[in-house]
Design a protein around this motif. Structure first.
Motif, PDB file in Angstrom:
ATOM      1  N   HIS A 147      -8.652  58.470 110.077  1.00 49.27           N
ATOM      2  CA  HIS A 147      -8.896  57.489 109.023  1.00 49.27           C
ATOM      3  C   HIS A 147      -7.651  56.657 108.802  1.00 49.27           C
ATOM      4  N   ILE A 148      -7.857  55.473 108.277  1.00 47.73           N
ATOM      5  CA  ILE A 148      -6.735  54.627 107.884  1.00 47.73           C
ATOM      6  C   ILE A 148      -6.049  55.269 106.671  1.00 47.73           C
ATOM      7  N   ASN A 149      -4.757  55.077 106.552  1.00 50.59           N
ATOM      8  CA  ASN A 149      -3.962  55.664 105.470  1.00 50.59           C
ATOM      9  C   ASN A 149      -4.381  55.021 104.134  1.00 50.59           C
ATOM     10  N   PRO A 150      -4.903  55.826 103.184  1.00 54.80           N
ATOM     11  CA  PRO A 150      -5.367  55.251 101.914  1.00 54.80           C
ATOM     12  C   PRO A 150      -4.251  54.591 101.105  1.00 54.80           C
ATOM     13  N   VAL A 151      -3.017  55.052 101.277  1.00 54.63           N
ATOM     14  CA  VAL A 151      -1.897  54.430 100.555  1.00 54.63           C
ATOM     15  C   VAL A 151      -1.613  53.042 101.145  1.00 54.63           C
ATOM     16  N   ALA A 152      -1.752  52.895 102.459  1.00 57.67           N
ATOM     17  CA  ALA A 152      -1.602  51.582 103.095  1.00 57.67           C
ATOM     18  C   ALA A 152      -2.690  50.636 102.589  1.00 57.67           C
ATOM     19  N   VAL A 153      -3.908  51.143 102.461  1.00 58.29           N
ATOM     20  CA  VAL A 153      -5.026  50.347 101.944  1.00 58.29           C
ATOM     21  C   VAL A 153      -4.696  49.863 100.531  1.00 58.29           C
ATOM     22  N   GLU A 154      -4.212  50.774  99.703  1.00 61.34           N
ATOM     23  CA  GLU A 154      -3.885  50.444  98.308  1.00 61.34           C
ATOM     24  C   GLU A 154      -2.741  49.429  98.241  1.00 61.34           C
ATOM     25  N   ALA A 155      -1.705  49.628  99.057  1.00 60.52           N
ATOM     26  CA  ALA A 155      -0.559  48.712  99.063  1.00 60.52           C
ATOM     27  C   ALA A 155      -1.006  47.302  99.450  1.00 60.52           C
ATOM     28  N   MET A 156      -1.928  47.202 100.403  1.00 61.98           N
ATOM     29  CA  MET A 156      -2.423  45.887 100.823  1.00 61.98           C
ATOM     30  C   MET A 156      -3.321  45.274  99.757  1.00 61.98           C
ATOM     31  N   ARG A 157      -4.092  46.112  99.076  1.00 64.58           N
ATOM     32  CA  ARG A 157      -4.971  45.607  98.024  1.00 64.58           C
ATOM     33  C   ARG A 157      -4.159  44.947  96.910  1.00 64.58           C
ATOM     34  N   GLU A 158      -2.963  45.486  96.672  1.00 64.89           N
ATOM     35  CA  GLU A 158      -2.077  44.905  95.653  1.00 64.89           C
ATOM     36  C   GLU A 158      -1.702  43.458  95.970  1.00 64.89           C
ATOM     37  N   VAL A 159      -1.700  43.107  97.243  1.00 67.03           N
ATOM     38  CA  VAL A 159      -1.357  41.730  97.622  1.00 67.03           C
ATOM     39  C   VAL A 159      -2.604  40.945  98.025  1.00 67.03           C
ATOM     40  N   GLY A 160      -3.769  41.470  97.681  1.00 65.86           N
ATOM     41  CA  GLY A 160      -5.009  40.722  97.872  1.00 65.86           C
ATOM     42  C   GLY A 160      -5.604  40.780  99.256  1.00 65.86           C
ATOM     43  N   ILE A 161      -5.205  41.771 100.055  1.00 67.56           N
ATOM     44  CA  ILE A 161      -5.760  41.898 101.412  1.00 67.56           C
ATOM     45  C   ILE A 161      -6.490  43.234 101.523  1.00 67.56           C
ATOM     46  N   ASP A 162      -7.760  43.168 101.893  1.00 64.52           N
ATOM     47  CA  ASP A 162      -8.600  44.368 101.957  1.00 64.52           C
ATOM     48  C   ASP A 162      -8.706  44.848 103.399  1.00 64.52           C
ATOM     49  N   ILE A 163      -8.141  46.019 103.681  1.00 67.21           N
ATOM     50  CA  ILE A 163      -8.233  46.574 105.044  1.00 67.21           C
ATOM     51  C   ILE A 163      -9.065  47.857 105.052  1.00 67.21           C
ATOM     52  N   ARG A 164      -9.850  48.080 103.975  1.00 71.83           N
ATOM     53  CA  ARG A 164     -10.633  49.323 103.886  1.00 71.83           C
ATOM     54  C   ARG A 164     -11.590  49.515 105.052  1.00 71.83           C
ATOM     55  N   ALA A 165     -12.134  48.419 105.590  1.00 67.17           N
ATOM     56  CA  ALA A 165     -13.153  48.535 106.637  1.00 67.17           C
ATOM     57  C   ALA A 165     -12.553  48.834 108.010  1.00 67.17           C
ATOM     58  N   GLU A 166     -11.231  48.747 108.140  1.00 64.73           N
ATOM     59  CA  GLU A 166     -10.603  48.959 109.449  1.00 64.73           C
ATOM     60  C   GLU A 166     -10.658  50.430 109.845  1.00 64.73           C
ATOM     61  N   ARG A 167     -10.720  50.680 111.134  1.00 68.55           N
ATOM     62  CA  ARG A 167     -10.732  52.040 111.664  1.00 68.55           C
ATOM     63  C   ARG A 167      -9.651  52.166 112.742  1.00 68.55           C
ATOM     64  N   PRO A 168      -8.941  53.287 112.767  1.00 66.79           N
ATOM     65  CA  PRO A 168      -7.975  53.486 113.855  1.00 66.79           C
ATOM     66  C   PRO A 168      -8.680  53.458 115.212  1.00 66.79           C
ATOM     67  N   LYS A 169      -8.059  52.764 116.170  1.00 68.53           N
ATOM     68  CA  LYS A 169      -8.631  52.626 117.505  1.00 68.53           C
ATOM     69  C   LYS A 169      -7.626  53.112 118.538  1.00 68.53           C
ATOM     70  N   VAL A 170      -8.139  53.576 119.652  1.00 68.70           N
ATOM     71  CA  VAL A 170      -7.250  54.058 120.705  1.00 68.70           C
ATOM     72  C   VAL A 170      -6.715  52.868 121.508  1.00 68.70           C
ATOM     73  N   LEU A 171      -5.457  52.964 121.890  1.00 66.54           N
ATOM     74  CA  LEU A 171      -4.807  51.927 122.682  1.00 66.54           C
ATOM     75  C   LEU A 171      -5.396  51.930 124.084  1.00 66.54           C
ATOM     76  N   THR A 172      -5.829  50.762 124.552  1.00 67.78           N
ATOM     77  CA  THR A 172      -6.327  50.648 125.924  1.00 67.78           C
ATOM     78  C   THR A 172      -5.445  49.690 126.702  1.00 67.78           C
ATOM     79  N   THR A 173      -5.434  49.872 128.013  1.00 69.24           N
ATOM     80  CA  THR A 173      -4.690  48.967 128.884  1.00 69.24           C
ATOM     81  C   THR A 173      -5.232  47.550 128.740  1.00 69.24           C
ATOM     82  N   ASP A 174      -6.558  47.429 128.602  1.00 68.72           N
ATOM     83  CA  ASP A 174      -7.165  46.098 128.448  1.00 68.72           C
ATOM     84  C   ASP A 174      -6.640  45.376 127.220  1.00 68.72           C
TER      85      ASP A 174
END
Length: 143
Positions: free
Chosen positions: A46-73
């Motif tokens: 899961h995305i770090n809830p504290v990071a979500v909260e810190a971004m919400r304070e500046v008006g940016i919502d990243i709640r819907a983001e999901r961690p993804k695996v790094l690919t060569t592509d």
């Protein structure tokens, strides 16, 4: 590159904090003028809830983001690759621009500790936009 927009990939180990905050800022401030990706070499569940909260304070919502695996592509398809403490996990392709941003890891930190990390990322994103020749869009305050 056959796309009109420059593309930037943010990579950290868990893709749960720093890279998600950076991607959130770049998405918001580029107003769609930059293609933004983020990934992790060992993505968290899961995305770090504290990071979500810190971004919400500046008006940016990243709640819907999901961690993804790094690919060569993802690396191959990006013009700029910005790593945040993922060591040698990132594949290197010639002709790409690589930057390593030394940032404290917000994992396990409280909001007070994450705010300065968020603000440092914000500053770096603005500098990156300038480098890419993109004028930052000022976020409209909600409400």
């Amino acid at each position: 590159m056959n796309h009109a927009n420059p593309s930037v990939l943010f990579v950290c180990v868990h893709n749960a904090g720093r890279s998600q905050m950076a991607a959130g800022f770049l998405r918001a401030l580029s107003g769609g003028a930059v293609d933004v990706r983020s990934a992790g070499s060992l993505p968290a569940e899961h995305i770090n809830p504290v990071a979500v909260e810190a971004m919400r304070e500046v008006g940016i919502d990243i709640r819907a983001e999901r961690p993804k695996v790094l690919t060569t592509d993802a690396v191959r398809d990006s013009d700029v690759v910005i790593t945040m403490g993922c060591g040698d996990a990132c594949p290197i392709f010639p002709g790409k621009r690589y930057e390593d941003w030394e940032l404290a890891d917000p994992a396990g930190q409280g909001l007070a500790a994450v705010r300065p990390i968020r603000d440092e990322i914000h500053t770096r994103i603005r500098a990156l936009l300038t480098d890419l020749g993109v004028d930052p869009v000022e976020p409209t305050p909600a409400g």
